[in-house]
Write a protein that holds these residues in place. Structure first.
Motif, PDB file in Angstrom:
ATOM      1  N   ASP A 101      58.162   9.029  73.467  1.00 17.76           N
ATOM      2  CA  ASP A 101      58.996   8.327  72.482  1.00 17.76           C
ATOM      3  C   ASP A 101      59.388   6.923  72.922  1.00 17.76           C
ATOM      4  O   ASP A 101      60.138   6.237  72.232  1.00 17.76           O
ATOM      5  CB  ASP A 101      60.240   9.150  72.148  1.00 17.76           C
ATOM      6  CG  ASP A 101      61.111   9.436  73.362  1.00 17.76           C
ATOM      7  OD1 ASP A 101      60.838   8.885  74.450  1.00 17.76           O
ATOM      8  OD2 ASP A 101      62.078  10.218  73.219  1.00 17.76           O
ATOM      9  N   ARG A 104      56.893   3.287  69.791  1.00 24.07           N
ATOM     10  CA  ARG A 104      57.070   3.477  68.352  1.00 24.07           C
ATOM     11  C   ARG A 104      55.972   2.721  67.624  1.00 24.07           C
ATOM     12  O   ARG A 104      55.777   1.524  67.855  1.00 24.07           O
ATOM     13  CB  ARG A 104      58.431   2.941  67.891  1.00 24.07           C
ATOM     14  CG  ARG A 104      59.635   3.651  68.485  1.00 24.07           C
ATOM     15  CD  ARG A 104      60.921   3.074  67.922  1.00 24.07           C
ATOM     16  NE  ARG A 104      62.101   3.568  68.613  1.00 24.07           N
ATOM     17  CZ  ARG A 104      63.341   3.111  68.402  1.00 24.07           C
ATOM     18  NH1 ARG A 104      63.547   2.154  67.502  1.00 24.07           N
ATOM     19  NH2 ARG A 104      64.361   3.609  69.082  1.00 24.07           N
ATOM     20  N   ALA A 107      55.892  -0.222  63.673  1.00 19.43           N
ATOM     21  CA  ALA A 107      57.133  -0.961  63.905  1.00 19.43           C
ATOM     22  C   ALA A 107      56.802  -2.439  64.115  1.00 19.43           C
ATOM     23  O   ALA A 107      56.359  -2.837  65.193  1.00 19.43           O
ATOM     24  CB  ALA A 107      57.859  -0.402  65.119  1.00 19.43           C
ATOM     25  N   TYR A 136      60.011  -1.097  59.820  1.00 22.11           N
ATOM     26  CA  TYR A 136      59.121   0.049  59.974  1.00 22.11           C
ATOM     27  C   TYR A 136      58.241   0.226  58.738  1.00 22.11           C
ATOM     28  O   TYR A 136      58.521  -0.319  57.664  1.00 22.11           O
ATOM     29  CB  TYR A 136      59.941   1.318  60.239  1.00 22.11           C
ATOM     30  CG  TYR A 136      60.646   1.284  61.572  1.00 22.11           C
ATOM     31  CD1 TYR A 136      59.979   1.641  62.742  1.00 22.11           C
ATOM     32  CD2 TYR A 136      61.963   0.851  61.677  1.00 22.11           C
ATOM     33  CE1 TYR A 136      60.617   1.587  63.976  1.00 22.11           C
ATOM     34  CE2 TYR A 136      62.619   0.787  62.903  1.00 22.11           C
ATOM     35  CZ  TYR A 136      61.935   1.158  64.044  1.00 22.11           C
ATOM     36  OH  TYR A 136      62.565   1.088  65.273  1.00 22.11           O
TER      37      TYR A 136
END
Length: 465
Positions: A101, A104, A107, A136
């Motif tokens: 994580d 991303r 983005a 996003y």
């Protein structure tokens, strides 16, 4: 929360960006990698059909390999040459998965500044965290605070135009249906049909142009693609360095690309037009494109145009930061003299790290291909050493950050880029510190075989390094 507790935002999940994240993790610093594409290595995947002229041994970052080791990942044969698709699938995807994580996707960074400070305000500026605006794929927007920002977004999205003045040629945008700015994937039947039996102009003089010419040469030799012909449009003349370093290139596959381009010309599958700077595109009665030069020359009509004139950095989202960029290359001012194609000849790029990559705005770094601005040549190992040094500097380990060691393979090309060679300089030598070698012709069996075909080419230094 103190600034030191914030993450370091890394823009771009390509080779340099993911390597930066790996080095930060190794130093106990939390990275947040923001990738505009749908998956890691999105830009690399767009040239998945092109084979690198660096081996696997030269395109895997050491810190990334350490991060991957516990997952059971093993590096492919270090002596073999990956394609862009191999690099993305066998290295970048597993590395992004290992970072979890911390990466991303979807983005897009739309702006970077100092929290509460535009570029004008001095007061307490250095004490403020960076603020990164992100949009996003689903339309959400977010403000992310960061202790530092590493921009590894590359230059792939901003290709240079065909126009010889750095601006799009007149009519270039209107001719978009017949122009591509990437090396076409001729293994794709639909793409192959676009060029088979057609006359195609290739504008450019670097490795990408060599690759396109080699692929069109192979297409011309196919039984079902007779009549395929390339017109190689060069803004400079032909000299001893036009086709690269040949067998003097310490990266044999890079040398082989130039030799393959020369073979296309020698076999009559491509004609070279020298000293031609495109001013305009016109259409003939059949809708084909006619290139007009700044000197008034008109070329015979072509069906397609492949523009491979390099790339340039997108600096729009960094507009509120105080960057120190060279006025020519748009690279950091301390780095620019080391890579300037107007001056740089056959010596390798000097070792460089965080100091050469720094800006008046402390804590922001442009790394990877983006750090080179408009300079035309870059190797993955350069980016890996850059991010190692930058991560050490962010961690406060200046001894390690300053201990930069980088030895790059010679190109075998001397005398700089020769940006304004005269068109009739057919027999001029390469200039600079040594004579260019007599090229040995190399036939590429298929687009995927660039690396393999070059393995028999001998390597040698140009300047006795």
């Amino acid at each position: 929360m103190s600034t030191q507790q914030l993450p370091v935002v890394v823009i771009g999940a390509g080779p340099a960006g993911l390597a930066a994240a790996a080095h930060l993790v190794e130093r106990g610093i939390e990275p947040l990698v923001l990738e505009a594409g749908a998956e890691a290595g999105a830009a690399v995947r767009e040239w998945s059909h092109v084979r690198l002229f660096s081996t696997w041994g030269e395109v895997v970052d050491p810190a990334a390999e350490k991060l991957l080791a516990p997952t059971g990942w093993t590096r492919p044969d270090p002596a073999t040459y990956p394609s862009g698709g191999d690099w993305a699938e066998q290295y970048l995807r597993p590395l992004a998965d290992a970072l979890g994580d911390k990466v991303r996707t979807g983005a897009t960074v739309t702006g970077v500044s100092r929290a509460g400070r535009d570029r004008i305000v001095d007061a307490d500026r250095e004490q403020q965290p960076f603020v990164v605006h992100v949009e996003y794929a689903d339309g959400r927007e977010e403000r992310v605070l960061a202790r530092a920002v590493i921009d590894a977004s590359g230059t792939w999205a901003t290709a240079g135009p065909a126009g010889g003045s750095g601006l799009p040629a007149l009519g270039e945008k209107a001719a978009a249906d017949r122009i591509t700015y990437r090396v076409p994937d001729l293994t794709n039947p639909a793409v192959r049909a676009r060029y088979a039996g057609r006359r195609t102009a290739v504008i450019g003089s670097g490795a990408s142009a060599f690759t396109a010419l080699a692929h069109l040469d192979e297409l011309a030799e196919s039984e079902d693609a007779s009549g395929t012909h390339a017109v190689w449009v060069l803004r400079r003349g032909i000299s001893g360095s036009t086709f690269g370093g040949g067998t003097a290139d310490q990266l044999p596959a890079r040398g082989a690309l130039g030799l393959a381009a020369k073979a296309a010309v020698d076999k009559g599958h491509a004609d070279a037009v020298t000293g031609f700077r495109t001013a305009a595109f016109e259409r003939d009665a059949d809708g084909r494109l006619v290139l007009l030069g700044e000197d008034g020359r008109r070329l015979d009509a072509v069906d397609e145009v492949i523009v491979l004139t390099g790339f340039r950095p997108d600096l729009s989202f960094l507009d509120e930061l105080r960057l120190g960029l060279d006025e020519r290359l748009q690279a950091p001012v301390e780095l620019a003299p080391l890579i300037d194609p107007n001056q740089h000849s056959c010596g390798t790029v000097y070792p460089h790290g965080h100091r050469e990559l720094s800006h008046p705005e402390q804590g922001v770094y442009l790394v990877g291909m983006k750090s080179y601005g408009r300079a035309p040549t870059f190797l993955a190992m350069t980016g890996y050493e850059q991010v190692r040094s930058v991560a050490a500097a962010i961690a406060g380990d200046l001894d390690s950050a300053d201990r930069v060691e980088l030895t790059l393979p010679e190109t075998g090309v001397c005398g700089g880029a020769g940006l304004f060679d005269t068109p009739d300089a057919q027999q001029a030598d390469g200039g600079g510190c040594c004579a260019a070698p007599e090229p040995q012709l190399v036939q590429l069996a298929a687009p995927a075989a660039v690396g393999a075909a070059a393995e028999d080419a001998s390597a040698g230094g140009c300047c006795g390094s």
